[in-house]
Design an enzyme around this catalytic site. Structure first.
Site, PDB file in Angstrom:
ATOM      1  N   HIS A  84       6.474   4.891   2.768  1.00 50.45           N
ATOM      2  CA  HIS A  84       6.460   3.466   3.088  1.00 50.45           C
ATOM      3  C   HIS A  84       6.614   2.727   1.760  1.00 50.45           C
ATOM      4  O   HIS A  84       5.749   2.844   0.886  1.00 50.45           O
ATOM      5  CB  HIS A  84       5.153   3.085   3.797  1.00 50.45           C
ATOM      6  CG  HIS A  84       5.055   3.693   5.165  1.00 50.45           C
ATOM      7  ND1 HIS A  84       3.881   4.173   5.698  1.00 50.45           N
ATOM      8  CD2 HIS A  84       6.024   3.896   6.105  1.00 50.45           C
ATOM      9  CE1 HIS A  84       4.121   4.649   6.920  1.00 50.45           C
ATOM     10  NE2 HIS A  84       5.412   4.489   7.189  1.00 50.45           N
ATOM     11  N   GLU A  87       3.836   0.899  -0.080  1.00 49.88           N
ATOM     12  CA  GLU A  87       2.603   1.617  -0.421  1.00 49.88           C
ATOM     13  C   GLU A  87       2.867   2.352  -1.728  1.00 49.88           C
ATOM     14  O   GLU A  87       3.496   3.408  -1.748  1.00 49.88           O
ATOM     15  CB  GLU A  87       2.216   2.550   0.734  1.00 49.88           C
ATOM     16  CG  GLU A  87       1.918   1.740   1.993  1.00 49.88           C
ATOM     17  CD  GLU A  87       1.820   2.583   3.270  1.00 49.88           C
ATOM     18  OE1 GLU A  87       1.659   3.811   3.175  1.00 49.88           O
ATOM     19  OE2 GLU A  87       1.906   1.973   4.355  1.00 49.88           O
ATOM     20  N   GLU A 282      -4.333   8.558   2.357  1.00 47.86           N
ATOM     21  CA  GLU A 282      -4.333   7.099   2.201  1.00 47.86           C
ATOM     22  C   GLU A 282      -5.174   6.820   0.965  1.00 47.86           C
ATOM     23  O   GLU A 282      -6.373   7.101   0.942  1.00 47.86           O
ATOM     24  CB  GLU A 282      -4.946   6.441   3.439  1.00 47.86           C
ATOM     25  CG  GLU A 282      -4.247   6.795   4.746  1.00 47.86           C
ATOM     26  CD  GLU A 282      -2.956   6.009   4.975  1.00 47.86           C
ATOM     27  OE1 GLU A 282      -2.676   5.083   4.190  1.00 47.86           O
ATOM     28  OE2 GLU A 282      -2.226   6.335   5.927  1.00 47.86           O
TER      29      GLU A 282
END
Ligand SMILES: [Zn+2]
Length: 441
Positions: A84, A87, A282
């Site tokens: 992404h 990110e 994450e």
């Protein structure tokens, strides 16, 4: 005193400054990777595995004692970041990881042993177009998440549980080809927007237990170990509640489906069709934090990034050979009770790699047309030795192997009732486990 101090600092700077903690745009990223390869040609290989929609190279730097090609017995590992585009922390962390690995080879014993024992593939950006399109640094969602065609690459892979009616993007196809051409064993995919290690499955069906809100693979214990290895070696991920408004994650880990279901994700694809265990990391509450925070992110993640790579040496590995010592490809080698949706097979060198926690396992090697060999093995805690337990199977007679056997490319069981006979025992076992889990929860 002051002048002397400044002089010392000035003398030290070229040595200690290293790679800057700033965001590296495509040209700078490419320059850095080329410089690293130039300065460390014997332990690195640099190549582009394809191009983005806008024509940017998808760079991968490989670090290892034999970086240019696979060596029998040396497992392949990968890190992918910035899938992404908005990110961004993982992208910079991987550049620092590269810098750390190449500058500490032959001086830091852990790094040296890792490089000796592992071929480490590092892709700092899977979505360079999305990164360049993110002009406003935002902690939350932005357009740069998507590739230049507006597609979410982490919904763009084939899905075993549902038909995924998307056009496979060039970035996704490049990664699929890469996965099919290497024998990856372990991987992680670096994202941002939360602080948690998430593991497969992201999608599921009643057989995987999704009715209980958790989609469980047969290797759930291994995945929990992998996710906890990262979270417990991270400065704060293990606390599980670092991002305020986000859900609390016990030990800083979660089953992907239990967090939220998604179709076409990369980690399920790796596990099912790539014979590679992948987790999704994450790494920052804020998707695109200020560059001034990058050094702190590196400090928080460095130990975890290294310890996670070591886990590629979990379990058992070896070759399947005929009586003349010739390797046999396409032999199914699995641990009993852990058969995969798409059976894991030996590669072109007859090699297999099975990630297993320490314990006793029965391995089953099945060569189509030539029967099976069973072997009970006691698997030690092998990451500490930087090598999985080694065991080779030898088939006395091999007849007409289907050497081009391959995995299914369509969803195997959209409809639970219409699954193939070959898959049923696996699913029955999963259903039983689900019942047990529900009873004892
Ligand atoms: Zn993401």
């Amino acid at each position: 005193m002051r002048e002397a101090g400044s002089l010392c600092l000035a003398l030290l700077l070229p040595v200690v400054a290293g790679l800057e903690f700033s965001y590296h745009h495509s040209e700078q990223l490419e320059t850095f990777l080329k410089e690293v390869h130039q300065q460390h040609p014997s332990i690195t290989a640099l190549r582009s595995i394809g191009r983005s929609v806008a024509g940017r190279d998808l760079w991968v730097l490989v670090v290892g004692r034999f970086p240019t090609q696979h060596t029998i017995g040396i497992p392949e590992f990968k890190y992918i970041a910035n899938m992404h585009g908005d990110e961004t922390v993982g992208r910079e962390l991987l550049l620092h990881l590269i810098d750390f690995l190449v500058t500490n080879d032959k001086s830091d014993p852990v790094v040296t042993r890792l490089i000796n024992s592992t071929r480490i593939h590092i892709m700092p950006s899977m979505n360079p177009d999305g990164f360049e399109a993110t002009t406003v640094h935002d902690c939350y969602y932005s357009e740069g998440r998507f590739n230049k065609n507006g597609e979410d690459l982490n919904r763009n892979f084939p899905d075993v549980f549902n038909s995924n009616n998307v056009t496979i993007q060039p970035e996704t196809q490049a990664v699929i080809n890469w996965i099919q051409n290497e024998t990856f064993v372990l991987s992680a995919n670096l994202h941002g927007g939360a602080l948690v290690a998430s593991y497969t499955f992201d999608n599921g069906n009643p057989a995987t237990g999704f009715l209980q809100g958790y989609s469980r693979s047969r290797d759930d214990d291994v995945f929990i170990h992998l996710a906890r290895t990262y979270s417990s070696n991270h400065a704060s991920m293990y606390k599980g509640n670092e991002c305020g408004n986000k859900p609390v994650f016990p030990y800083g880990i979660t089953n992907g489906y239990a967090w939220y279901q998604l179709k076409g994700g990369m980690q399920d694809y790796n596990y099912i069709w790539g014979q590679c265990f992948e987790i999704t990391l994450e790494l920052s509450c804020c998707k695109y934090p200020p560059a001034s925070q990058l050094q702190a992110f590196w400090n928080d993640n460095k130990a975890a990034l290294i310890e996670y790579i070591k886990q590629v040496h979990l379990g058992v590995k070896g070759q399947v050979l005929d009586k003349h010592g010739q390797p046999i490809p396409n032999v199914i080698v699995e641990a009993k009770g852990r058969e995969h949706i798409c059976p894991y097979r030996t590669n072109r060198h007859g090699e297999y790699y099975l990630l297993l926690l320490p314990g006793s396992y029965v391995l089953n090697a099945t060569a189509p047309g030539s029967g099976s060999i069973l072997k009970t093995l006691l698997v030690p805690n092998s990451p500490e030795n930087f090598s999985a337990l080694k065991y080779d199977f030898v088939f006395p007679e091999v007849s007409n192997l289907a050497r081009d056997a391959s995995c299914p490319t369509k969803p195997l069981y959209q409809d639970f009732e219409n699954i193939s006979a070959a898959v049923k025992p696996t699913l029955h076992f999963l259903a039983l486990m689900t019942v047990l889990y529900t009873v004892f929860k």
